[in-house]
Design a protein around this motif. Sequence first.
Motif, PDB file in Angstrom:
ATOM      1  N   GLY A  13       0.811  -1.212   0.000  1.00  0.00           N
ATOM      2  CA  GLY A  13       0.000   0.000   0.000  1.00  0.00           C
ATOM      3  C   GLY A  13       0.847   1.266   0.000  1.00  0.00           C
ATOM      4  N   ILE A  14       1.881   1.275   0.811  1.00  0.00           N
ATOM      5  CA  ILE A  14       2.775   2.436   0.861  1.00  0.00           C
ATOM      6  C   ILE A  14       3.502   2.597  -0.469  1.00  0.00           C
ATOM      7  N   PHE A  15       3.940   1.488  -1.056  1.00  0.00           N
ATOM      8  CA  PHE A  15       4.623   1.555  -2.346  1.00  0.00           C
ATOM      9  C   PHE A  15       3.700   2.101  -3.430  1.00  0.00           C
ATOM     10  N   VAL A  16       2.461   1.640  -3.461  1.00  0.00           N
ATOM     11  CA  VAL A  16       1.498   2.113  -4.460  1.00  0.00           C
ATOM     12  C   VAL A  16       1.238   3.608  -4.272  1.00  0.00           C
ATOM     13  N   ALA A  17       1.034   4.027  -3.040  1.00  0.00           N
ATOM     14  CA  ALA A  17       0.795   5.450  -2.773  1.00  0.00           C
ATOM     15  C   ALA A  17       2.002   6.285  -3.187  1.00  0.00           C
ATOM     16  N   TYR A  18       3.197   5.830  -2.867  1.00  0.00           N
ATOM     17  CA  TYR A  18       4.410   6.559  -3.248  1.00  0.00           C
ATOM     18  C   TYR A  18       4.529   6.662  -4.766  1.00  0.00           C
ATOM     19  N   THR A  19       4.250   5.561  -5.466  1.00  0.00           N
ATOM     20  CA  THR A  19       4.349   5.566  -6.925  1.00  0.00           C
ATOM     21  C   THR A  19       3.349   6.535  -7.537  1.00  0.00           C
ATOM     22  N   ILE A  20       2.129   6.537  -7.030  1.00  0.00           N
ATOM     23  CA  ILE A  20       1.100   7.436  -7.563  1.00  0.00           C
ATOM     24  C   ILE A  20       1.469   8.898  -7.308  1.00  0.00           C
ATOM     25  N   ILE A  21       1.965   9.191  -6.128  1.00  0.00           N
ATOM     26  CA  ILE A  21       2.319  10.573  -5.793  1.00  0.00           C
ATOM     27  C   ILE A  21       3.572  11.011  -6.541  1.00  0.00           C
ATOM     28  N   HIS A  22       4.556  10.131  -6.594  1.00  0.00           N
ATOM     29  CA  HIS A  22       5.846  10.483  -7.197  1.00  0.00           C
ATOM     30  C   HIS A  22       5.757  10.598  -8.721  1.00  0.00           C
ATOM     31  N   SER A  23       5.027   9.687  -9.356  1.00  0.00           N
ATOM     32  CA  SER A  23       4.967   9.671 -10.814  1.00  0.00           C
ATOM     33  C   SER A  23       3.580   9.216 -11.276  1.00  0.00           C
ATOM     34  N   PRO A  24       2.612  10.109 -11.274  1.00  0.00           N
ATOM     35  CA  PRO A  24       1.249   9.710 -11.644  1.00  0.00           C
ATOM     36  C   PRO A  24       1.134   9.230 -13.090  1.00  0.00           C
ATOM     37  N   ALA A  25       1.925   9.794 -13.992  1.00  0.00           N
ATOM     38  CA  ALA A  25       1.857   9.352 -15.392  1.00  0.00           C
ATOM     39  C   ALA A  25       2.330   7.910 -15.515  1.00  0.00           C
ATOM     40  N   ARG A  26       3.401   7.563 -14.825  1.00  0.00           N
ATOM     41  CA  ARG A  26       3.922   6.191 -14.862  1.00  0.00           C
ATOM     42  C   ARG A  26       2.926   5.236 -14.199  1.00  0.00           C
ATOM     43  N   ALA A  27       2.298   5.661 -13.109  1.00  0.00           N
ATOM     44  CA  ALA A  27       1.312   4.827 -12.434  1.00  0.00           C
ATOM     45  C   ALA A  27       0.121   4.552 -13.354  1.00  0.00           C
ATOM     46  N   ALA A  28      -0.318   5.577 -14.072  1.00  0.00           N
ATOM     47  CA  ALA A  28      -1.428   5.390 -15.012  1.00  0.00           C
ATOM     48  C   ALA A  28      -1.028   4.443 -16.135  1.00  0.00           C
ATOM     49  N   GLU A  29       0.211   4.551 -16.586  1.00  0.00           N
ATOM     50  CA  GLU A  29       0.702   3.653 -17.626  1.00  0.00           C
ATOM     51  C   GLU A  29       0.725   2.201 -17.142  1.00  0.00           C
ATOM     52  N   LEU A  30       1.150   1.989 -15.902  1.00  0.00           N
ATOM     53  CA  LEU A  30       1.185   0.633 -15.358  1.00  0.00           C
ATOM     54  C   LEU A  30      -0.222   0.050 -15.218  1.00  0.00           C
ATOM     55  N   VAL A  31      -1.169   0.878 -14.804  1.00  0.00           N
ATOM     56  CA  VAL A  31      -2.557   0.413 -14.694  1.00  0.00           C
ATOM     57  C   VAL A  31      -3.097   0.057 -16.072  1.00  0.00           C
ATOM     58  N   GLN A  32      -2.792   0.888 -17.065  1.00  0.00           N
ATOM     59  CA  GLN A  32      -3.250   0.618 -18.424  1.00  0.00           C
ATOM     60  C   GLN A  32      -2.651  -0.689 -18.941  1.00  0.00           C
ATOM     61  N   ILE A  33      -1.384  -0.920 -18.678  1.00  0.00           N
ATOM     62  CA  ILE A  33      -0.737  -2.166 -19.103  1.00  0.00           C
ATOM     63  C   ILE A  33      -1.403  -3.364 -18.424  1.00  0.00           C
TER      64      ILE A  33
END
Length: 54
Positions: A13-33
């Motif tokens: 959970g902490i890793f996911v939150a950090y990823t979303i906050i730190h790089s939202p574009a990359r997080a969206a790309e990972l969700v899309q993949i």
Amino acid sequence: MAQARRVALWAVGIFVAYTIIHSPARAAELVQIGFQGISDAAKSVGEFMTQLIK
């Protein structure tokens, strides 16, 4: 065992939150993949079932 599971869930959970906050574009790309992979898998299963019926 339950304590390890709880710690692992918090870590994820902490890793996911950090990823979303730190790089939202990359997080969206990972969700899309991920969703694309699920979609491809479902499509493949459907094609397999169709071929079994023929």
